[in-house]
Write a protein that holds these residues in place. Structure first.
Motif, short mmCIF file in Angstrom:
data_model
loop_
_atom_site.label_atom_id
_atom_site.label_comp_id
_atom_site.label_asym_id
_atom_site.label_seq_id
_atom_site.Cartn_x
_atom_site.Cartn_y
_atom_site.Cartn_z
N GLN A 194 0.83 -1.20 0.00
CA GLN A 194 0.00 0.00 0.00
C GLN A 194 0.86 1.25 0.00
OE1 GLN A 194 -2.73 -0.48 3.29
NE2 GLN A 194 -3.93 -2.00 2.19
N ARG A 195 0.33 2.30 -0.58
CA ARG A 195 0.99 3.60 -0.69
C ARG A 195 2.21 3.56 -1.61
NH1 ARG A 195 -2.52 3.86 2.60
NH2 ARG A 195 -3.09 4.94 4.42
N CYS A 196 2.19 2.60 -2.54
CA CYS A 196 3.25 2.51 -3.55
C CYS A 196 2.75 2.92 -4.93
CB CYS A 196 3.79 1.08 -3.63
SG CYS A 196 4.65 0.54 -2.14
N GLY A 197 1.48 3.28 -5.02
CA GLY A 197 0.92 3.72 -6.29
C GLY A 197 0.33 2.62 -7.15
N LEU A 198 0.22 1.40 -6.62
CA LEU A 198 -0.28 0.29 -7.42
C LEU A 198 -1.76 0.43 -7.76
CD1 LEU A 198 1.57 -2.67 -5.69
CD2 LEU A 198 2.14 -1.55 -7.85
N ALA A 199 -2.59 0.80 -6.79
CA ALA A 199 -4.03 0.95 -7.07
C ALA A 199 -4.25 2.10 -8.05
CB ALA A 199 -4.80 1.19 -5.78
N SER A 200 -3.55 3.20 -7.87
CA SER A 200 -3.68 4.33 -8.80
C SER A 200 -3.24 3.92 -10.20
CB SER A 200 -2.86 5.52 -8.32
OG SER A 200 -3.42 6.03 -7.12
N ALA A 201 -2.17 3.13 -10.30
CA ALA A 201 -1.71 2.66 -11.60
C ALA A 201 -2.73 1.73 -12.24
CB ALA A 201 -0.37 1.95 -11.46
N GLY A 202 -3.35 0.89 -11.43
CA GLY A 202 -4.39 0.00 -11.95
C GLY A 202 -5.59 0.78 -12.46
N LEU A 203 -6.00 1.81 -11.73
CA LEU A 203 -7.12 2.64 -12.17
C LEU A 203 -6.75 3.38 -13.45
CD1 LEU A 203 -8.32 4.06 -8.74
CD2 LEU A 203 -9.42 2.28 -10.11
N ALA A 204 -5.52 3.86 -13.56
CA ALA A 204 -5.07 4.55 -14.77
C ALA A 204 -5.10 3.60 -15.97
CB ALA A 204 -3.67 5.11 -14.56
N ALA A 205 -4.68 2.35 -15.77
CA ALA A 205 -4.70 1.37 -16.85
C ALA A 205 -6.14 1.09 -17.29
CB ALA A 205 -4.01 0.08 -16.41
N LEU A 206 -7.05 1.00 -16.34
CA LEU A 206 -8.46 0.77 -16.67
C LEU A 206 -9.02 1.94 -17.47
CD1 LEU A 206 -10.88 -1.14 -16.24
CD2 LEU A 206 -11.38 0.15 -14.15
N ARG A 207 -8.69 3.16 -17.05
CA ARG A 207 -9.16 4.34 -17.80
C ARG A 207 -8.57 4.38 -19.21
NH1 ARG A 207 -7.66 6.77 -13.00
NH2 ARG A 207 -5.95 7.86 -14.07
N ALA A 208 -7.31 4.00 -19.36
CA ALA A 208 -6.67 3.99 -20.68
C ALA A 208 -7.32 2.95 -21.59
CB ALA A 208 -5.17 3.72 -20.53
N GLU A 209 -7.71 1.83 -21.00
CA GLU A 209 -8.34 0.76 -21.78
C GLU A 209 -9.77 1.11 -22.19
OE1 GLU A 209 -9.44 -3.89 -20.98
OE2 GLU A 209 -7.53 -3.15 -20.21
N HIS A 210 -10.40 2.00 -21.43
CA HIS A 210 -11.79 2.39 -21.67
C HIS A 210 -11.88 3.92 -21.66
CE1 HIS A 210 -12.98 -1.79 -21.16
NE2 HIS A 210 -12.17 -1.81 -20.11
N PRO A 211 -11.34 4.59 -22.68
CA PRO A 211 -11.31 6.05 -22.69
C PRO A 211 -12.70 6.67 -22.88
CG PRO A 211 -10.55 5.21 -24.80
CD PRO A 211 -10.74 4.02 -23.89
N GLY A 212 -12.82 7.90 -22.44
CA GLY A 212 -14.03 8.67 -22.67
C GLY A 212 -15.15 8.43 -21.66
N LEU A 213 -14.89 7.66 -20.61
CA LEU A 213 -15.91 7.41 -19.59
C LEU A 213 -15.69 8.32 -18.40
CD1 LEU A 213 -16.01 3.49 -19.50
CD2 LEU A 213 -17.38 5.04 -20.90
N ALA A 214 -16.76 8.66 -17.71
CA ALA A 214 -16.67 9.31 -16.39
C ALA A 214 -16.67 8.17 -15.38
CB ALA A 214 -17.85 10.24 -16.16
N TRP A 215 -15.78 8.25 -14.39
CA TRP A 215 -15.58 7.15 -13.46
C TRP A 215 -16.15 7.45 -12.08
CZ3 TRP A 215 -14.13 2.51 -15.04
CH2 TRP A 215 -13.61 2.42 -16.32
N HIS A 216 -16.82 6.46 -11.51
CA HIS A 216 -17.48 6.60 -10.21
C HIS A 216 -17.26 5.34 -9.38
CE1 HIS A 216 -19.61 10.18 -11.57
NE2 HIS A 216 -19.71 9.55 -12.73
N THR A 217 -17.74 5.38 -8.14
CA THR A 217 -17.77 4.21 -7.28
C THR A 217 -19.22 3.99 -6.86
OG1 THR A 217 -17.45 5.40 -5.21
CG2 THR A 217 -15.46 4.70 -6.38
N LEU A 218 -19.50 2.86 -6.25
CA LEU A 218 -20.88 2.55 -5.85
C LEU A 218 -21.11 2.73 -4.36
CD1 LEU A 218 -21.51 -0.70 -7.90
CD2 LEU A 218 -22.49 1.55 -8.30
N GLY A 219 -20.29 2.08 -3.55
CA GLY A 219 -20.57 1.98 -2.13
C GLY A 219 -20.00 3.08 -1.29
N GLY A 220 -20.22 2.92 0.00
CA GLY A 220 -19.68 3.87 0.95
C GLY A 220 -18.17 3.74 1.06
N HIS A 221 -17.53 4.85 1.22
CA HIS A 221 -16.08 4.84 1.39
C HIS A 221 -15.75 4.86 2.87
CE1 HIS A 221 -15.68 7.01 -2.74
NE2 HIS A 221 -16.09 5.77 -2.86
N PHE A 222 -14.83 4.02 3.27
CA PHE A 222 -14.36 4.07 4.65
C PHE A 222 -13.66 5.40 4.87
CE2 PHE A 222 -14.22 -0.61 3.87
CZ PHE A 222 -15.18 -0.97 4.80
#
Length: 79
Positions: A20-48
């Motif tokens: 954690q805190r190494c940038g892996l989750a952010s990198a994964g989200l960036a890869a997902l956005r790159a694979e699916h460009p042009g979308l607005a990104w959201h979450t569903l549930g409550g955030h801790f």
């Protein structure tokens, strides 16, 4: 994802504590956005409370900003 509404959702990204805190989750989200460009990104549930800084940082400059939003009517649960 709903291409009709141009929306995407992510929920509960997880990184093992020792990485954690190494940038892996952010990198994964960036890869997902790159694979699916042009979308607005959201979450569903409550955030801790301790995840709010992550979502704030991850959503900076991102259309949708990973704010909470219900799934659109075109997307069915599990599909």
């Amino acid at each position: 994802m709903c291409r009709r509404c141009r929306l995407g959702w992510v929920e509960q990204p997880f990184t093992l504590p020792r990485y954690q805190r190494c940038g892996l989750a952010s990198a994964g989200l960036a890869a997902l956005r790159a694979e699916h460009p042009g979308l607005a990104w959201h979450t569903l549930g409550g955030h801790f409370d301790d995840s709010e800084p992550f979502w704030t940082a991850a959503g900076t400059g991102i259309p949708g900003g990973y704010q909470q939003r219900d799934i659109c009517p075109h997307v069915t649960a599990g599909g």
